[in-house]
Design a protein around this motif. Structure first.
Motif, PDB file in Angstrom:
ATOM      1  N   GLN B  69      37.306  43.741  48.014  1.00  0.00           N
ATOM      2  CA  GLN B  69      38.429  44.672  47.830  1.00  0.00           C
ATOM      3  C   GLN B  69      38.821  44.776  46.361  1.00  0.00           C
ATOM      4  O   GLN B  69      38.381  43.966  45.538  1.00  0.00           O
ATOM      5  CB  GLN B  69      39.633  44.211  48.656  1.00  0.00           C
ATOM      6  CG  GLN B  69      40.113  42.819  48.310  1.00  0.00           C
ATOM      7  CD  GLN B  69      41.379  42.428  49.074  1.00  0.00           C
ATOM      8  OE1 GLN B  69      42.344  43.179  49.099  1.00  0.00           O
ATOM      9  NE2 GLN B  69      41.357  41.259  49.684  1.00  0.00           N
ATOM     10  N   HIS B  70      39.672  45.776  46.088  1.00  0.00           N
ATOM     11  CA  HIS B  70      40.206  45.953  44.743  1.00  0.00           C
ATOM     12  C   HIS B  70      41.637  45.425  44.737  1.00  0.00           C
ATOM     13  O   HIS B  70      42.433  45.775  45.607  1.00  0.00           O
ATOM     14  CB  HIS B  70      40.164  47.448  44.364  1.00  0.00           C
ATOM     15  CG  HIS B  70      40.720  47.725  43.008  1.00  0.00           C
ATOM     16  ND1 HIS B  70      40.082  47.332  41.856  1.00  0.00           N
ATOM     17  CD2 HIS B  70      41.874  48.339  42.632  1.00  0.00           C
ATOM     18  CE1 HIS B  70      40.811  47.698  40.812  1.00  0.00           C
ATOM     19  NE2 HIS B  70      41.909  48.305  41.260  1.00  0.00           N
ATOM     20  N   LEU B  71      41.970  44.562  43.787  1.00  0.00           N
ATOM     21  CA  LEU B  71      43.314  43.974  43.719  1.00  0.00           C
ATOM     22  C   LEU B  71      44.057  44.573  42.539  1.00  0.00           C
ATOM     23  O   LEU B  71      43.486  44.670  41.449  1.00  0.00           O
ATOM     24  CB  LEU B  71      43.214  42.447  43.545  1.00  0.00           C
ATOM     25  CG  LEU B  71      42.399  41.706  44.592  1.00  0.00           C
ATOM     26  CD1 LEU B  71      42.146  40.278  44.150  1.00  0.00           C
ATOM     27  CD2 LEU B  71      43.113  41.731  45.931  1.00  0.00           C
ATOM     28  N   ARG B  72      45.313  44.949  42.755  1.00  0.00           N
ATOM     29  CA  ARG B  72      46.097  45.581  41.681  1.00  0.00           C
ATOM     30  C   ARG B  72      47.297  44.727  41.317  1.00  0.00           C
ATOM     31  O   ARG B  72      47.891  44.055  42.164  1.00  0.00           O
ATOM     32  CB  ARG B  72      46.585  46.964  42.118  1.00  0.00           C
ATOM     33  CG  ARG B  72      45.447  47.963  42.336  1.00  0.00           C
ATOM     34  CD  ARG B  72      45.966  49.387  42.482  1.00  0.00           C
ATOM     35  NE  ARG B  72      46.452  49.914  41.226  1.00  0.00           N
ATOM     36  CZ  ARG B  72      47.690  50.337  41.019  1.00  0.00           C
ATOM     37  NH1 ARG B  72      48.566  50.275  41.986  1.00  0.00           N
ATOM     38  NH2 ARG B  72      48.046  50.820  39.849  1.00  0.00           N
ATOM     39  N   GLY B  73      47.630  44.759  40.032  1.00  0.00           N
ATOM     40  CA  GLY B  73      48.877  44.144  39.563  1.00  0.00           C
ATOM     41  C   GLY B  73      48.921  42.630  39.645  1.00  0.00           C
ATOM     42  O   GLY B  73      49.971  42.055  39.937  1.00  0.00           O
ATOM     43  N   LEU B  74      47.809  41.982  39.379  1.00  0.00           N
ATOM     44  CA  LEU B  74      47.794  40.515  39.404  1.00  0.00           C
ATOM     45  C   LEU B  74      48.515  39.972  38.171  1.00  0.00           C
ATOM     46  O   LEU B  74      48.375  40.509  37.076  1.00  0.00           O
ATOM     47  CB  LEU B  74      46.354  39.993  39.452  1.00  0.00           C
ATOM     48  CG  LEU B  74      45.534  40.473  40.651  1.00  0.00           C
ATOM     49  CD1 LEU B  74      44.060  40.144  40.465  1.00  0.00           C
ATOM     50  CD2 LEU B  74      46.042  39.837  41.934  1.00  0.00           C
ATOM     51  N   GLY B  75      49.264  38.902  38.362  1.00  0.00           N
ATOM     52  CA  GLY B  75      50.104  38.396  37.272  1.00  0.00           C
ATOM     53  C   GLY B  75      49.395  37.474  36.299  1.00  0.00           C
ATOM     54  O   GLY B  75      49.848  37.292  35.176  1.00  0.00           O
ATOM     55  N   SER B  76      48.302  36.893  36.705  1.00  0.00           N
ATOM     56  CA  SER B  76      47.628  35.903  35.855  1.00  0.00           C
ATOM     57  C   SER B  76      46.317  36.449  35.311  1.00  0.00           C
ATOM     58  O   SER B  76      45.629  37.217  35.987  1.00  0.00           O
ATOM     59  CB  SER B  76      47.369  34.638  36.679  1.00  0.00           C
ATOM     60  OG  SER B  76      46.503  33.792  35.977  1.00  0.00           O
ATOM     61  N   SER B  77      45.970  36.017  34.101  1.00  0.00           N
ATOM     62  CA  SER B  77      44.716  36.491  33.497  1.00  0.00           C
ATOM     63  C   SER B  77      43.509  35.779  34.102  1.00  0.00           C
ATOM     64  O   SER B  77      42.376  36.186  33.904  1.00  0.00           O
ATOM     65  CB  SER B  77      44.729  36.267  31.984  1.00  0.00           C
ATOM     66  OG  SER B  77      44.853  34.891  31.711  1.00  0.00           O
TER      67      SER B  77
END
Lengths: 436, 117
Positions: B69-77
């Motif tokens: 899947q495609h994940l959006r808006g993750l907080g960690s690099s």
């Protein structure tokens, strides 16, 4: 578990071009939705295969091939044995390769051990007695301390080179190459860079005169393993800033993949301490990690054990069996597998989480060895608790140096406090200038 | 005349700005100095980096890569829970639970041997 998605419009983003996962060299058909399965490791033969490493070894007097004297020791500058009487030098003992302890790891099947690595039998005496072949006197050798003793009557040196199951005689020995003067220089240099906050008593008492050359016991392990790692990996697609109110922050968009890798791993000369004391690396109570950190050794240059290499040097006897060391070696082989396969998963620039790590050992080889270390030690007593023995250690082959120097805490805390106050003053002045 | 509270508020807000990180580091300078100096003298983290320094070959690699899947808006690099750079076989790592477990097991062996001697 994945992080929550952030809602709201993204502002100006840095896009990372998306692309298919790369097929790294050597990766066979990384096809979607199809896991490639490999043959499981062949069944290992029952019981270890023992390679006799003390064949032809003799206890008692070992004589100079030229003059017959027994005053023989290692010339550290050349790495060869030298007769103290006629000064002739020679290389004693076969190498690992010549003894069949360094054969192709790909062909390694089952457990292979050197005869000096066999289990220690607790009932075997540590003190052994030999008859001097020159005068007939009985000479006692305490194998806990050394494998040599001098006959009190005729002054000849007697050596123990045959293995008995008490861990005193290993398969191999790696002779010192660094002289005492060179090691002293390394230790002095290391400590001199750490004198400002060293404990005053340590500074007053520090001298390199009493450093010791010690042969410490290790197991050198080769492993032929089939590894299977499975998990998930993330590939960065875009970096962007999102704002809420007055503040903004960076968020990341990524693609999530199911990842699996299966491969053969050939580990050559993994080295593990085989003394229970040195295995204990609890840094709150000892500094054994210092000795651990001066590895690796060039163990390929190790030769068949000969007590003459130890003359004038001290040693510590092995007291841990292969079974007990297997968990350390296996954990370290797993680490090697995890790190080596990173070259094949560079596509996942946000990292990979391996959920399953299976390692099947097709073959493993265990060789006990004495490895050379120059040691400076200093005991720092502590109030109301056990003191700490600080080491500065030098690899007797490569010269790699590491150490632990006792710290003068009041001095370090005072200087740190002054720095803290100055830094706070600078920040306050900075803002006063800005706001004025 | 500005008061100390104003400065503290300004320092707090500066964390979001460009030079904010530098100011926060400056505010911890004494602690950083203590930590770095102590580590340089005692070298408690020094160890043989077996995972890199041991000679090893990887051969006959195979595998799979399936997009989920495609994940959006993750907080960690970094990926959460990524462990592909983790070391579990070091005996002096107290922070690592698994390594701590290994160190504990080794300590058990050490104690057993000490009792026998």
């Amino acid at each position: 578990m994945q992080e929550q998605q952030v809602t709201g419009a993204g502002v100006e983003g840095v896009s990372v071009p998306a692309g298919p996962p790369p097929v790294a060299p050597g990766v066979a058909e990384a096809t979607a939705g199809r896991e490639v399965t490999q043959a499981v490791s062949p069944p290992a033969p029952a019981g270890p295969t023992v390679i006799q490493t003390d064949e032809g070894a003799k206890n008692g007097q070992t004589k100079c091939p030229k003059c017959g004297a027994t005053e023989i020791s290692l010339n550290k500058a050349s790495g060869r044995l030298r007769c103290h009487f006629c000064r002739v030098e020679w290389a004693q003992g076969q190498t690992m390769g010549e003894m069949g302890l360094d054969d192709d790891i790909r062909q390694l099947v089952g457990v292979v051990v050197g005869s000096g690595s066999k289990d220690i039998i607790p009932s075997v005496e540590e003190v052994v007695t030999f008859k001097c072949s020159s005068c007939g006197a009985e000479v006692v050798i305490d194998t806990k301390e050394s494998t040599q003793a001098r006959c009190h009557w005729c002054r000849n040196t007697l050596s123990m080179n045959q293995q008995i199951p008490n861990g005193a005689v290993p398969d191999m020995i790696l002779p010192f190459q660094l002289t005492k003067a060179q090691a002293q220089e390394k230790i002095k240099e290391f400590v001199s860079k750490r004198k400002a906050f060293a404990h005053p008593k340590f500074k007053a008492e520090f001298t390199t005169e009493n450093i010791m050359g010690v042969y410490l016991p290790y197991m050198v392990v080769d492993a032929n393993a089939r590894c299977r790692l499975r998990g998930q990996g993330e590939r960065l697609v875009r970096t962007r800033r999102v704002s809420s109110g007055r503040s903004s922050r960076t968020v990341y968009d990524a693609d999530l993949y199911d990842v699996g890798r299966e491969f053969d791993l050939l580990v050559d000369d993994l080295t593990v301490e085989s003394s229970s004391e040195k295995l204990n690396q609890d840094t709150t109570s000892n500094t054994n990690n210092i000795i651990n950190s001066i590895m690796p050794f060039d163990v390929k240059a190790a030769v068949k054990y000969d007590s003459n290499y130890m003359k004038g040097l001290s040693s510590q006897k092995r007291d841990v069996n292969i079974d007990a060391l297997a968990m350390v070696a296996q954990a370290q082989v797993k680490d090697i597998a995890r790190h080596r396969i990173n070259d094949q998963i560079k596509f996942y620039d946000r990292g990979v989480r391996w959920d399953s790590e299976e390692i099947a050992f097709k073959g493993q080889r265990w060789v006990s060895s004495y490895l050379p270390v120059w040691l400076y030690s200093y005991y720092e007593p502590k109030r109301n608790r056990q003191g700490i023995l600080h080491y500065v250690a030098v690899n007797g082959r490569t010269g790699k140096t590491m150490g632990s120097v006792p710290v003068c805490q009041p001095r370090l805390i005072a200087v740190s406090a002054v720095i803290q106050l100055i830094a706070i003053a600078i920040v306050v002045l900075f803002f006063m200038v800005i706001f004025s | 005349m500005i008061d100390f509270y104003t400065i503290l508020t300004a320092v707090g807000n500066s964390g979001d700005g460009e030079g904010g990180g530098f100011i926060l580091v400056l505010l911890a300078a004494g602690f950083v100095f203590y930590g770095v100096t102590y580590a340089r003298y005692r070298n408690k983290k020094a160890r043989h980096k077996h995972e890199k320094e041991t000679s090893a070959l990887v051969e006959n690699v195979s595998g799979y890569d399936n997009k989920l899947q495609h994940l959006r808006g993750l907080g960690s690099s970094r990926m959460q829970g990524a462990n592909n750079k983790k070391v579990k076989g070091a005996l002096n790592q107290k922070g690592n639970k698994v390594a701590g477990g290994l160190a504990g097991q080794v300590q058990g062996v050490v104690n057993q041997i000490s009792r026998m001697q």
